[in-house]
Scaffold this motif. Structure first.
Motif: not given
Lengths: 235, 235
Positions: B219-224
């Motif tokens: 599970e990845l959480y990205c600040n784009t």
DNA sequence: TAGTGGTCTAGACCACGCC
DNA sequence: GCGTGGTCTAGACCACTAG
């Protein structure tokens, strides 16, 4: 330079598929039939069929034959989860703007080349819904020169890619994408029927095609709250 | 059943690469050398090399040879834009949690099979940064049974996939993904150093591997905001 | 010019699907 | 049993790269 034999066969079969002489589920001629028809050996016939397999036009089945398959429209890209499964059931597409001359919008995230900027730009926009719920807005830009008559043209089966393939003989060969999570602006929020500032998935796409220097640029805005974007890859 | 000849050669060469007997940039034996070594014809040698090409281990160059290449780690998946380009410059990875026995967290979006649930779960988590800016949080779960000694193991070159390949001889063969735009919760916001409720790109991944029934869940959480997620696909 | 991979021929035997 | 695709042999010629 002489065209390679396997490429000739490959292109001949591809054209037959694109013209609809073979439709999804049909069997192509067997390897031995191709050998006889084109006066080639099985090695060459197999090479042609293997290439068509790589391109996604057919699937080969041991003991049965080469079967024409639905071409993956997404090419390593994304499907709205529940979109493909719900096909024919509850999915609808609404044109926000039919194909017409437009401007190279600065909204496009990828860099447009000098050559492209000089050419005329065609733009169209669509809204994809599952049931009554809008889930994706899709803005598209492309050079109109290559697609004569696209303005006012009715898409084949409502599919732009199918129209490209069957009417213009242009295939999608690849894509570049950039993904961002953003807050919906006013315009997006209204169209997707969500609150201003809700998180939306913004995808910028540059599609590569079989036609030199012809690209399609898309900016997608997705409400992923109920229908996440899916994607799968296998070897 | 006898193993196919080309598969034998393919696996032999793959093992040599995985063991490091050939490293990135090295040339594999030529087709003719393989013919001599294994007493096979060029057709068979070529088939082996073509398979390795498809798998991404080598690249073939007309007139030169077969060269070992950096294996794409992403496999149709995503790269943080600027991550690969910035390699060695400014990219860092911090372990939030080293590999250790854990629980099959309900946070995992894909369905865990009965078989997997009965097995022991290993978990680890990392934070990826560009410069001082954290851009991605990565939570991973997998069945520990297949990876003896993974608890406390130092990843080869800091890469989990490289460790899988070189230490355990397990390759990533595909992936399924789901993408969502979400508001950052408290935990995510703190780790990514962003405001509570900021939009983040949440990616759920199920990696398929060359080992039967062995999957890796992430599970990845990205600040784009500054570094969008990129992805490209060709033919 | 020597060595490499790319294309192609003309065969053979095998494994799979189906009747 | 028959036709299909999958594997393999033993050659040939061509196109590309590099010394």
């Amino acid at each position: 330079m002489e065209e390679k034999r396997y490429k000739q066969v490959q292109n001949f079969l591809k054209l037959q598929i694109q013209k609809g002489h073979y439709v999804v589920g049909d069997f192509l001629p067997s390897e031995n039939e191709l050998c006889a028809t084109f006066s080639i050996t099985r090695t060459t016939a197999r090479k042609a069929l293997e290439e068509l397999t790589k391109e996604g036009f057919i699937e080969r089945m041991h003991g049965k034959g080469s079967i024409v398959r639905e071409r993956r429209q997404s090419l390593g890209l994304l499907n709205v989860k529940g979109f493909s499964e719900a096909v024919g059931k509850d999915v609808s597409t609404v044109f926000l703007q039919h194909p017409q001359p437009g401007l190279w919008n600065p909204e496009i995230h990828f860099t447009i080349s000098e050559t492209e900027i000089k050419e005329s730009c065609v733009h169209f926009a669509r809204l994809r819904c599952v049931g009554e719920i809008p889930v994706m807005i899709e803005y598209n830009w492309l050079v109109g020169t290559y697609l004569e008559g696209i303005v006012g043209f009715e898409f084949i089966d409502g599919s732009f890619f199918k129209t490209l393939s069957q009417h213009y003989r242009i295939e999608i060969t690849g894509s570049e994408q950039e993904l961002r999570a953003e807050n919906a602006n006013k315009n997006i929020a209204i169209l997707l029927k969500i609150q201003l500032g809700s998180p939306v998935l913004h995808i910028s796409v540059k599609f590569h095609t079989s036609k030199n220097n012809f690209y399609i640029y898309s900016e997608l805005y997705c409400n992923t709250a109920n229908y996440p974007i899916g994607n799968s890859y296998h070897l």
